[in-house]
Design a protein around this motif. Sequence first.
Motif, PDB file in Angstrom:
ATOM      1  N   PRO A   1      48.661  71.490  32.376  1.00  0.00           N
ATOM      2  CA  PRO A   1      48.584  70.367  31.937  1.00  0.00           C
ATOM      3  C   PRO A   1      47.282  69.511  32.482  1.00  0.00           C
ATOM      4  O   PRO A   1      47.683  69.090  33.701  1.00  0.00           O
ATOM      5  CB  PRO A   1      49.712  69.601  31.893  1.00  0.00           C
ATOM      6  CG  PRO A   1      50.760  70.394  31.742  1.00  0.00           C
ATOM      7  CD  PRO A   1      50.420  71.667  32.740  1.00  0.00           C
ATOM      8  N   MET A   2      46.050  69.339  32.161  1.00  0.00           N
ATOM      9  CA  MET A   2      45.078  68.635  32.690  1.00  0.00           C
ATOM     10  C   MET A   2      44.043  68.201  31.447  1.00  0.00           C
ATOM     11  O   MET A   2      44.074  68.884  30.404  1.00  0.00           O
ATOM     12  CB  MET A   2      44.460  69.253  33.919  1.00  0.00           C
ATOM     13  CG  MET A   2      44.081  70.737  33.402  1.00  0.00           C
ATOM     14  SD  MET A   2      43.492  71.368  35.019  1.00  0.00           S
ATOM     15  CE  MET A   2      43.267  73.112  34.642  1.00  0.00           C
TER      16      MET A   2
ATOM     17  N   ALA B   1      44.757  81.903  29.498  1.00  0.00           N
ATOM     18  CA  ALA B   1      45.322  80.625  28.856  1.00  0.00           C
ATOM     19  C   ALA B   1      46.932  80.323  29.041  1.00  0.00           C
ATOM     20  O   ALA B   1      47.003  79.059  29.308  1.00  0.00           O
ATOM     21  CB  ALA B   1      45.097  80.809  27.177  1.00  0.00           C
ATOM     22  N   ASN B   2      47.561  81.193  29.188  1.00  0.00           N
ATOM     23  CA  ASN B   2      48.973  80.930  29.653  1.00  0.00           C
ATOM     24  C   ASN B   2      49.098  80.373  31.035  1.00  0.00           C
ATOM     25  O   ASN B   2      50.270  79.936  31.078  1.00  0.00           O
ATOM     26  CB  ASN B   2      49.673  82.330  29.721  1.00  0.00           C
ATOM     27  CG  ASN B   2      50.235  82.888  28.208  1.00  0.00           C
ATOM     28  OD1 ASN B   2      50.669  82.216  27.480  1.00  0.00           O
ATOM     29  ND2 ASN B   2      49.783  83.926  27.944  1.00  0.00           N
TER      30      ASN B   2
ATOM     31  N   GLU C   1      49.851  69.770  27.397  1.00  0.00           N
ATOM     32  CA  GLU C   1      49.444  68.584  27.428  1.00  0.00           C
ATOM     33  C   GLU C   1      47.884  68.234  28.038  1.00  0.00           C
ATOM     34  O   GLU C   1      47.779  68.749  28.907  1.00  0.00           O
ATOM     35  CB  GLU C   1      50.494  67.700  28.116  1.00  0.00           C
ATOM     36  CG  GLU C   1      50.326  66.088  28.003  1.00  0.00           C
ATOM     37  CD  GLU C   1      51.296  65.399  28.879  1.00  0.00           C
ATOM     38  OE1 GLU C   1      51.184  64.018  29.181  1.00  0.00           O
ATOM     39  OE2 GLU C   1      52.263  65.721  29.466  1.00  0.00           O
ATOM     40  N   SER C   2      47.181  67.368  27.402  1.00  0.00           N
ATOM     41  CA  SER C   2      45.870  66.759  27.820  1.00  0.00           C
ATOM     42  C   SER C   2      44.639  67.866  27.756  1.00  0.00           C
ATOM     43  O   SER C   2      43.586  67.498  27.898  1.00  0.00           O
ATOM     44  CB  SER C   2      46.002  66.538  29.426  1.00  0.00           C
ATOM     45  OG  SER C   2      47.089  65.214  29.461  1.00  0.00           O
ATOM     46  N   VAL C   3      45.321  69.023  27.238  1.00  0.00           N
ATOM     47  CA  VAL C   3      43.908  70.160  26.667  1.00  0.00           C
ATOM     48  C   VAL C   3      43.544  69.801  25.462  1.00  0.00           C
ATOM     49  O   VAL C   3      44.289  69.627  24.340  1.00  0.00           O
ATOM     50  CB  VAL C   3      44.699  71.447  26.808  1.00  0.00           C
ATOM     51  CG1 VAL C   3      43.725  72.385  26.428  1.00  0.00           C
ATOM     52  CG2 VAL C   3      45.047  71.659  28.322  1.00  0.00           C
TER      53      VAL C   3
ATOM     54  N   ALA D   1      41.998  83.566  37.298  1.00  0.00           N
ATOM     55  CA  ALA D   1      40.861  83.042  36.436  1.00  0.00           C
ATOM     56  C   ALA D   1      41.487  81.729  36.158  1.00  0.00           C
ATOM     57  O   ALA D   1      40.371  80.824  36.247  1.00  0.00           O
ATOM     58  CB  ALA D   1      40.885  83.687  35.052  1.00  0.00           C
ATOM     59  N   ALA D   2      42.601  81.376  35.925  1.00  0.00           N
ATOM     60  CA  ALA D   2      42.958  79.932  35.466  1.00  0.00           C
ATOM     61  C   ALA D   2      42.607  79.227  36.879  1.00  0.00           C
ATOM     62  O   ALA D   2      42.572  77.947  36.938  1.00  0.00           O
ATOM     63  CB  ALA D   2      44.409  79.848  35.254  1.00  0.00           C
ATOM     64  N   SER D   3      42.730  79.529  38.069  1.00  0.00           N
ATOM     65  CA  SER D   3      42.453  78.846  39.259  1.00  0.00           C
ATOM     66  C   SER D   3      41.212  78.250  39.494  1.00  0.00           C
ATOM     67  O   SER D   3      40.796  77.268  40.220  1.00  0.00           O
ATOM     68  CB  SER D   3      42.935  79.754  40.513  1.00  0.00           C
ATOM     69  OG  SER D   3      42.035  80.445  40.763  1.00  0.00           O
TER      70      SER D   3
END
Length: 260
Positions: A113-114, A108-109, A133-135, A86-88
């Motif tokens: 960072p983006m 979520a895990n 970071e950056s979320v 899903a994260a992909s």
Amino acid sequence: MYQEERLIGILQFLKENRRISIDQMCEMFDISRDTARRDLVKLEDRKAIVRTRGGAILPRTHTTIQDYSHRLKTVSFEKQQIGKKAASFIRPGDKIILDTSTTVQACANQIRPMDVTVITNSIHQAEILSNVESVSIQLLGGFLQKEHQFLYGASVIERVKSYHVDQAFIGVVGISESGLSIAHEEDGMVKRNMIKQAEQVIVLADHTKFGVTEFFTFAELEDVDVIITDQLPDEEFQQKLQEHHVDLIVTEEEGSDLWT
């Protein structure tokens, strides 16, 4: 054929096909409709079936929904793989919704960072992503469901309606011909409105969720764009998904692709 042999045959048919009609019984066992009804009465007396108009179904089994902290300890490898897949789907610049489920938390895990904006009503999802970071995180405020650690209520729903996102990642307790279902109505109402605000709805569901209908149905199959799971559902349900133009991704199959 003796009655007990027919009863065994009826139950086996139900396990494979979910429901049986009196006409099917008459054809399968070469019996009269009265005999078929007597067989169903016998099985109903044993609490092995639930009679319906013209046939029978298996009784529903209710899954006990454990509290969130316990479910976090038992997140399976399959759910982790579903979350990774899903994260992909998430790209820099995306605006996404994450609901409260542990399978979505597995997603979520895996978020790297983006530049991503995350909208959620989950205390845990917000906590995890606060360290990435950056979320950017928009935590939807409302009443706190203490046992399962999500925020709900009219204020959450009204806030959700203000957003328009690229993707909504949604977990379920059950997914069947009846649609997507959950144990808690207040959670389901939030999910229902999350789905309405997304360009793409991605459901995360391990194979144990297929064929299950829980207390509160919050969406129909036609509301779903993608299902990510660990095993293929049966052919009948695959056909149902195709009819509703739902894409299916199976993580256990190397190089598995979307089908429509």
